[in-house]
Design a protein around this motif. Sequence first.
Motif, PDB file in Angstrom:
ATOM      1  N   ILE B  32       0.831  -1.205   0.000  1.00 19.78           N
ATOM      2  CA  ILE B  32       0.000   0.000   0.000  1.00 19.78           C
ATOM      3  C   ILE B  32       0.866   1.256   0.000  1.00 19.78           C
ATOM      4  O   ILE B  32       0.402   2.358   0.276  1.00 19.78           O
ATOM      5  CB  ILE B  32      -1.023   0.017   1.173  1.00 19.78           C
ATOM      6  N   GLY B  33       2.155   1.080  -0.303  1.00 24.67           N
ATOM      7  CA  GLY B  33       3.003   2.242  -0.567  1.00 24.67           C
ATOM      8  C   GLY B  33       3.714   2.818   0.638  1.00 24.67           C
ATOM      9  O   GLY B  33       4.149   3.968   0.606  1.00 24.67           O
ATOM     10  N   GLU B  34       3.838   2.025   1.696  1.00 19.80           N
ATOM     11  CA  GLU B  34       4.530   2.550   2.868  1.00 19.80           C
ATOM     12  C   GLU B  34       6.001   2.149   2.873  1.00 19.80           C
ATOM     13  O   GLU B  34       6.372   1.077   2.388  1.00 19.80           O
ATOM     14  CB  GLU B  34       3.863   2.022   4.149  1.00 19.80           C
ATOM     15  N   ASN B  35       6.863   3.018   3.420  1.00 18.61           N
ATOM     16  CA  ASN B  35       8.253   2.668   3.706  1.00 18.61           C
ATOM     17  C   ASN B  35       8.286   1.967   5.050  1.00 18.61           C
ATOM     18  O   ASN B  35       7.813   2.532   6.038  1.00 18.61           O
ATOM     19  CB  ASN B  35       9.104   3.947   3.825  1.00 18.61           C
ATOM     20  N   GLY B 128      14.007   1.350  -2.191  1.00 12.66           N
ATOM     21  CA  GLY B 128      12.838   0.470  -2.216  1.00 12.66           C
ATOM     22  C   GLY B 128      12.927  -0.743  -1.318  1.00 12.66           C
ATOM     23  O   GLY B 128      12.119  -1.662  -1.428  1.00 12.66           O
ATOM     24  N   ASN B 129      13.913  -0.762  -0.425  1.00 11.70           N
ATOM     25  CA  ASN B 129      14.050  -1.905   0.475  1.00 11.70           C
ATOM     26  C   ASN B 129      13.144  -1.815   1.694  1.00 11.70           C
ATOM     27  O   ASN B 129      12.914  -0.724   2.218  1.00 11.70           O
ATOM     28  CB  ASN B 129      15.484  -1.991   1.013  1.00 11.70           C
ATOM     29  N   ILE B 130      12.685  -2.951   2.149  1.00 12.29           N
ATOM     30  CA  ILE B 130      12.202  -3.071   3.519  1.00 12.29           C
ATOM     31  C   ILE B 130      13.470  -3.280   4.348  1.00 12.29           C
ATOM     32  O   ILE B 130      14.344  -4.057   3.963  1.00 12.29           O
ATOM     33  CB  ILE B 130      11.258  -4.284   3.659  1.00 12.29           C
ATOM     34  N   VAL B 131      13.619  -2.530   5.435  1.00 12.62           N
ATOM     35  CA  VAL B 131      14.842  -2.625   6.231  1.00 12.62           C
ATOM     36  C   VAL B 131      14.520  -3.304   7.564  1.00 12.62           C
ATOM     37  O   VAL B 131      13.621  -2.865   8.280  1.00 12.62           O
ATOM     38  CB  VAL B 131      15.457  -1.227   6.471  1.00 12.62           C
ATOM     39  N   VAL B 132      15.232  -4.377   7.864  1.00 18.10           N
ATOM     40  CA  VAL B 132      14.983  -5.145   9.086  1.00 18.10           C
ATOM     41  C   VAL B 132      16.168  -4.940  10.031  1.00 18.10           C
ATOM     42  O   VAL B 132      17.307  -5.248   9.674  1.00 18.10           O
ATOM     43  CB  VAL B 132      14.812  -6.646   8.774  1.00 18.10           C
TER      44      VAL B 132
END
Lengths: 401, 401
Positions: B32-35, B128-132
């Motif tokens: 849904i477009g969230e960082n 564009g990464n999801i950062v863990v």
Amino acid sequence: MNTYVIKYGGTSVENTDKIKQIANDIVKRKDIGENIVVVVSAMGKTTNELIVLANKISKNPSPREIDMLLSTGEQVSISLLSIAIRDLGYKCVSLTGVQAGIETDETHRRARISKINAEKIDNLLNKGNIVVIAGFQGVSPSGEITTLGRGGSDTTAVSLAAVLEAPCEIYTDVDGVYTVDPKLYPYAKKLDKISYEEMLEFASRGAKVLETRAVEMAHKYHVPLYVKKSSSNSTGTLIKEMDEDMERKLITGMTIDEDCLMVSLNLVPFEGKNISNIFSKLANENIYIDMISQTAPYNGFVNVSFTTREDEKFKVRQIISNLLEEFPTIDYIMESSVVKLSVVGIGMISQSGVASALFETLSNNNIEFYQVTTSEISISYTINEYDKEKVIKLFAKKFSL
Amino acid sequence: MNTYVIKYGGTSVENTDKIKQIANDIVKRKDIGENIVVVVSAMGKTTNELIVLANKISKNPSPREIDMLLSTGEQVSISLLSIAIRDLGYKCVSLTGVQAGIETDETHRRARISKINAEKIDNLLNKGNIVVIAGFQGVSPSGEITTLGRGGSDTTAVSLAAVLEAPCEIYTDVDGVYTVDPKLYPYAKKLDKISYEEMLEFASRGAKVLETRAVEMAHKYHVPLYVKKSSSNSTGTLIKEMDEDMERKLITGMTIDEDCLMVSLNLVPFEGKNISNIFSKLANENIYIDMISQTAPYNGFVNVSFTTREDEKFKVRQIISNLLEEFPTIDYIMESSVVKLSVVGIGMISQSGVASALFETLSNNNIEFYQVTTSEISISYTINEYDKEKVIKLFAKKFSL
């Protein structure tokens, strides 16, 4: 003070009792005035367990994330070993690969060490610390955690020894390098010393006591390398530059590689670059190729055989299926009930007659072999698995191994 | 794009199935477009298991080496979660505390975050990464791995949210903050929102849903903080600045702290700095002191009581033994069958009558209390453990909790 780099594998640190035991061994070295740098692997089967966990989540986990995961294994060992050493009243500091300044390239899961900044280690040693360093891991120029691949902790230890200009001792569950694997030939003798060149042949031809890369590195930087058994008084085996004693011996030892898949491609049209094309295709898929043999062309066709590891079976079969579309005449056989037996000896360089003695022994005893390859200091045969024990005994007797 | 920091505790990542489940939840947010920046704790009971391992080796392991050990727990979680997210086809990178630029002081096992260099996180988000990110850990100025102590992952999440100017969502096994712990009072109501000040009172008076430090940090940096249940559609509880709605309510909720040891020192000679000396001695040994009450002097002696945690019993007893040499008149009692019950409400600031209503309720029902303390927005009592359920029901009814 003399500095020593000593390395313990996973079985030496597989539980807290064993960790306490090696802590005791290490502080004895400190007591006699030595500077000690310890390299450790992950506890027991930790690395495999972590890979199993990752594979439960993904069939194809990212190598970058696998390195992040696996590097925790050694981090657990170094902290526990350091706690054990401190508990005995000694100064001790553990360092991850990153903290120890072990720089590698960016190739995850099989990175190569490019440089070691030993400043921090030197400082800690000068302050009287025992320094415990995580094997198998390093840091890439972009700050990523990397791992060195199979046997990486040996490579870490030898690289540190090279930089610190120290000898390197590898502690393992056998008390040295044997003429033949004692599990296969109980009368095998332990070698007191062996040359880098011979050890390299041993390692690359299936002896599991040391990894090829570590031996190469020791050779390159002239690091005296000892293989010893943990918590024993055995002198182990010293791997060093060749000397006159070594040259006098014709054969130093024998290795048996049981993880051997022989692939024969018969009736390959003998024209143009067919054969080299076939091997390029295998190389493009990173198939490990060991022995290659090819017969002279007959009726416009050649037969070619090569050996590889058994776990390459699936990939090799797929490549051959594709080949068959191009070369429908090819008839192929895959045979995994073969083993590779190699005799190694630096004496072969200066003395002849080894090959003929081996051939004679095989033929007098009606033993068939499929392939033979030679290097300056070794001769390898692929033979049937059921001939293995017989050939080991014959060769061991022949050369007093 | 809006950025959100979301944090999962150990139970949310305790096995590979749960890790895959939260990976699914996370990528929906990306869709849904969230960082998204994710903070995770170690899997299940890993941290405790590692401490048990260290204690098998040493009764007093070095805090520096314990941090080296414990930080592996989160590193395993971040790599596995990242593998799970990548397996769903999304870009994802895991970062250790060091890699995420989380700088702390040098206090091992309870370090405080001093600064976060969010440049690397920003770059990864922009690509564009999801950062863990590994919770609970950081790096000190001298390059040492540190851990933040109990509830440290919440603090990591809130600190990152502060730096990234993002809201912070804490996923846990309850679906929000309740007026009373639902395990103790099943009719308790979930709060849709609560002020930072009240949440701080809740957290510091025994509500386990969030750690005090994380709430303080959220308050200081005005970070909107959500407490939600993993993989549910519940809206949870929002912790935020006080608003008019909140002020209108007299009492927001009630907490019960069962880990309570009451210590009474009777017949302390009332002269000079005796009392303050006693408390300095307790403070020097880092004894946690909660409620203190003292009666007026009588016949030259005073009685003083304080509460502490039950695990301080041994240390407290030792300090009192030493005190007895100095003050032989002292008669002491330690009582662990007491609980502390606190009512919290920001409305108390502007409205009076809460204290008298509470006292009246207790006396009408013949309930004794040992101590009472008040703050601007809370009143706490120590009562007998066997009165606990009765008092909870009485107060909950009285204030419609």
